[in-house]
Design a protein around this motif. Structure first.
Motif, PDB file in Angstrom:
ATOM      1  N   ALA A   1       0.862  -1.188   0.000  1.00 54.15           N
ATOM      2  CA  ALA A   1       0.000   0.000   0.000  1.00 54.15           C
ATOM      3  C   ALA A   1       0.896   1.235   0.000  1.00 54.15           C
ATOM      4  O   ALA A   1       1.912   1.267   0.693  1.00 54.15           O
ATOM      5  N   ARG A   2       0.494   2.239  -0.787  1.00 56.98           N
ATOM      6  CA  ARG A   2       1.260   3.493  -0.875  1.00 56.98           C
ATOM      7  C   ARG A   2       0.277   4.660  -0.832  1.00 56.98           C
ATOM      8  O   ARG A   2      -0.839   4.582  -1.351  1.00 56.98           O
ATOM      9  N   LEU A   3       0.722   5.758  -0.234  1.00 54.52           N
ATOM     10  CA  LEU A   3      -0.116   6.951  -0.152  1.00 54.52           C
ATOM     11  C   LEU A   3       0.788   8.158  -0.005  1.00 54.52           C
ATOM     12  O   LEU A   3       1.738   8.132   0.785  1.00 54.52           O
ATOM     13  N   GLY A   4       0.483   9.229  -0.791  1.00 52.65           N
ATOM     14  CA  GLY A   4       1.329  10.406  -0.685  1.00 52.65           C
ATOM     15  C   GLY A   4       0.908  11.539  -1.615  1.00 52.65           C
ATOM     16  O   GLY A   4      -0.211  11.572  -2.133  1.00 52.65           O
ATOM     17  N   TYR A   5       1.862  12.418  -1.833  1.00 51.70           N
ATOM     18  CA  TYR A   5       1.651  13.628  -2.641  1.00 51.70           C
ATOM     19  C   TYR A   5       2.426  13.492  -3.932  1.00 51.70           C
ATOM     20  O   TYR A   5       3.535  12.941  -3.968  1.00 51.70           O
ATOM     21  N   TRP A   6       1.857  14.039  -5.032  1.00 55.48           N
ATOM     22  CA  TRP A   6       2.579  14.040  -6.298  1.00 55.48           C
ATOM     23  C   TRP A   6       2.423  15.386  -6.990  1.00 55.48           C
ATOM     24  O   TRP A   6       1.462  16.135  -6.781  1.00 55.48           O
ATOM     25  N   HIS A   7       3.394  15.709  -7.826  1.00 56.87           N
ATOM     26  CA  HIS A   7       3.417  16.947  -8.597  1.00 56.87           C
ATOM     27  C   HIS A   7       3.780  16.581 -10.038  1.00 56.87           C
ATOM     28  O   HIS A   7       4.753  15.874 -10.284  1.00 56.87           O
ATOM     29  N   ALA A   8       2.942  17.073 -10.998  1.00 54.72           N
ATOM     30  CA  ALA A   8       3.127  16.711 -12.402  1.00 54.72           C
ATOM     31  C   ALA A   8       3.379  17.945 -13.249  1.00 54.72           C
ATOM     32  O   ALA A   8       2.931  19.059 -12.936  1.00 54.72           O
ATOM     33  N   ARG A   9       4.084  17.753 -14.382  1.00 53.56           N
ATOM     34  CA  ARG A   9       4.402  18.810 -15.339  1.00 53.56           C
ATOM     35  C   ARG A   9       4.103  18.288 -16.744  1.00 53.56           C
ATOM     36  O   ARG A   9       4.481  17.165 -17.086  1.00 53.56           O
ATOM     37  N   SER A  10       3.435  19.129 -17.551  1.00 56.73           N
ATOM     38  CA  SER A  10       3.116  18.746 -18.914  1.00 56.73           C
ATOM     39  C   SER A  10       2.898  20.016 -19.744  1.00 56.73           C
ATOM     40  O   SER A  10       3.235  21.121 -19.293  1.00 56.73           O
TER      41      SER A  10
ATOM     42  N   GLY B   1      -1.506  16.967  -6.489  1.00 51.26           N
ATOM     43  CA  GLY B   1      -2.589  16.158  -5.934  1.00 51.26           C
ATOM     44  C   GLY B   1      -2.046  15.045  -5.054  1.00 51.26           C
ATOM     45  O   GLY B   1      -0.913  15.081  -4.567  1.00 51.26           O
ATOM     46  N   ALA B   2      -2.876  14.065  -4.861  1.00 53.75           N
ATOM     47  CA  ALA B   2      -2.530  12.918  -4.017  1.00 53.75           C
ATOM     48  C   ALA B   2      -2.538  11.642  -4.852  1.00 53.75           C
ATOM     49  O   ALA B   2      -3.204  11.554  -5.885  1.00 53.75           O
ATOM     50  N   TYR B   3      -1.796  10.683  -4.407  1.00 59.64           N
ATOM     51  CA  TYR B   3      -1.793   9.384  -5.087  1.00 59.64           C
ATOM     52  C   TYR B   3      -1.955   8.280  -4.050  1.00 59.64           C
ATOM     53  O   TYR B   3      -1.624   8.421  -2.867  1.00 59.64           O
TER      54      TYR B   3
ATOM     55  N   GLN C   1       6.493  -6.996  -8.127  1.00 56.44           N
ATOM     56  CA  GLN C   1       5.251  -6.394  -7.663  1.00 56.44           C
ATOM     57  C   GLN C   1       4.360  -6.011  -8.842  1.00 56.44           C
ATOM     58  O   GLN C   1       4.858  -5.512  -9.861  1.00 56.44           O
ATOM     59  N   LEU C   2       3.060  -6.272  -8.690  1.00 53.96           N
ATOM     60  CA  LEU C   2       2.053  -5.790  -9.631  1.00 53.96           C
ATOM     61  C   LEU C   2       1.248  -4.720  -8.908  1.00 53.96           C
ATOM     62  O   LEU C   2       0.680  -4.988  -7.845  1.00 53.96           O
ATOM     63  N   MET C   3       1.195  -3.495  -9.488  1.00 54.84           N
ATOM     64  CA  MET C   3       0.675  -2.345  -8.743  1.00 54.84           C
ATOM     65  C   MET C   3      -0.327  -1.540  -9.571  1.00 54.84           C
ATOM     66  O   MET C   3      -0.122  -1.297 -10.766  1.00 54.84           O
ATOM     67  N   TYR C   4      -1.418  -1.149  -8.900  1.00 54.86           N
ATOM     68  CA  TYR C   4      -2.325  -0.144  -9.460  1.00 54.86           C
ATOM     69  C   TYR C   4      -2.166   1.137  -8.648  1.00 54.86           C
ATOM     70  O   TYR C   4      -2.178   1.112  -7.410  1.00 54.86           O
ATOM     71  N   THR C   5      -2.042   2.280  -9.353  1.00 64.32           N
ATOM     72  CA  THR C   5      -1.898   3.578  -8.690  1.00 64.32           C
ATOM     73  C   THR C   5      -2.891   4.559  -9.301  1.00 64.32           C
ATOM     74  O   THR C   5      -3.000   4.675 -10.532  1.00 64.32           O
ATOM     75  N   GLY C   6      -3.597   5.244  -8.430  1.00 61.21           N
ATOM     76  CA  GLY C   6      -4.504   6.297  -8.863  1.00 61.21           C
ATOM     77  C   GLY C   6      -3.992   7.666  -8.423  1.00 61.21           C
ATOM     78  O   GLY C   6      -3.556   7.832  -7.281  1.00 61.21           O
ATOM     79  N   TYR C   7      -4.017   8.630  -9.349  1.00 62.05           N
ATOM     80  CA  TYR C   7      -3.537   9.995  -9.081  1.00 62.05           C
ATOM     81  C   TYR C   7      -4.728  10.950  -9.226  1.00 62.05           C
ATOM     82  O   TYR C   7      -5.440  10.917 -10.241  1.00 62.05           O
ATOM     83  N   THR C   8      -4.924  11.794  -8.259  1.00 59.73           N
ATOM     84  CA  THR C   8      -5.946  12.851  -8.363  1.00 59.73           C
ATOM     85  C   THR C   8      -5.246  14.204  -8.398  1.00 59.73           C
ATOM     86  O   THR C   8      -4.208  14.399  -7.747  1.00 59.73           O
ATOM     87  N   TYR C   9      -5.830  15.130  -9.158  1.00 61.70           N
ATOM     88  CA  TYR C   9      -5.221  16.456  -9.275  1.00 61.70           C
ATOM     89  C   TYR C   9      -6.300  17.446  -9.698  1.00 61.70           C
ATOM     90  O   TYR C   9      -7.387  17.082 -10.158  1.00 61.70           O
TER      91      TYR C   9
END
Length: 243
Positions: A169-178, A190-192, A208-216
């Motif tokens: 399990a993972r939980l935290g903050y993310w920052h994206a650039r595009s 947002g958070a992931y 590891q097989l992982m699903y990650t969701g990012y909200t922003y």
């Protein structure tokens, strides 16, 4: 034959009869038996009669002990050994697919590093830093720009008992650039959160097989002070090395 002669013959016959009887083997055995029977009472006359043998109480046979006293019961089992601690530094790499726009696949890659502490017999918790990228692609002749991002958060894994399989399990903050359609720089925060399953292939390596969701949140097209909440997703297969 006169009387003198008859008497002499009779004497001779009587004297010869015992000699002949003694010369017969059956007669010898008979005399020996008679002599032994007469000597036995004389020999035993001064001795007390032998006491009859006393009956002794037989010792009771030892009863067989119950199986649970002579051998370990079949249901008696040793407690399962506890797993060796797996806390420490880790470095991971993941690859798979991501979706910023619905039904538009982008190739996703990411790396992460951190530290986990042993939090119980079957669990570890820690912190991590990461970076990733969604490659640019096209959809119906429209260009989909590349997205780069960074993450910081918490990381935890939970072993399924003594099995090499575990959950993540993972939980935290993310920052994206595009960039947008006019090639302008765009950023998002947002958070992931992640959920996954993995298997240890040794003390220092796992898959590891992982699903990650990012909200922003991004600026709304319908007003200057309004924002739209969006979501991006990734599904990745990764490997992790522990030190």
């Amino acid at each position: 034959m006169n009387k003198l002669t008859a008497v002499a013959v009779s004497v001779l016959l009587l004297s010869a009869a015992p000699a002949q009887a003694q010369s017969i083997p059956g007669w010898k055995a008979y005399r020996a038996q008679q002599t032994g029977q007469q000597a036995a009472p004389a020999a035993n006359a001064g001795q007390a009669p032998a006491a009859p043998p006393q009956a002794t109480d037989p010792q009771p046979a030892a009863l067989p002990q119950p199986a649970y006293q002579t051998a370990a019961a079949p249901y008696a089992t040793r407690p399962a050994p506890k797993p060796a601690p797996n806390g420490g530094l880790f470095v991971g790499v993941q690859g798979g697919s991501g979706w910023v726009y619905e039904d538009v696949d982008q190739r996703a890659v990411a790396v992460s590093a951190g530290y986990r502490w042993q939090a119980g017999d079957y669990s570890q918790v820690g912190i991590e830093l990461g970076a990733g990228r969604l490659d640019e692609t096209t959809w119906r002749d429209y260009g989909i720009p590349e997205v780069k991002f960074n993450t910081i958060g918490a990381n935890a894994r939970f072993n399924f008992g003594n099995s090499p399989w575990f959950g993540v399990a993972r939980l935290g903050y993310w920052h994206a650039r595009s960039r947008d359609g006019w090639d302008r720089k765009v950023t998002a925060d947002g958070a992931y959160g992640s959920l996954g399953v993995g298997v240890d292939l040794g003390r220092h390596f796992n898959l590891q097989l992982m699903y990650t969701g990012y909200t922003y949140a991004v600026d709304s097209y319908y007003g200057d002070d309004e924002y739209d909440i969006n979501r991006a997703d990734t599904v990745t297969l990764g490997a992790e090395v522990r030190f």
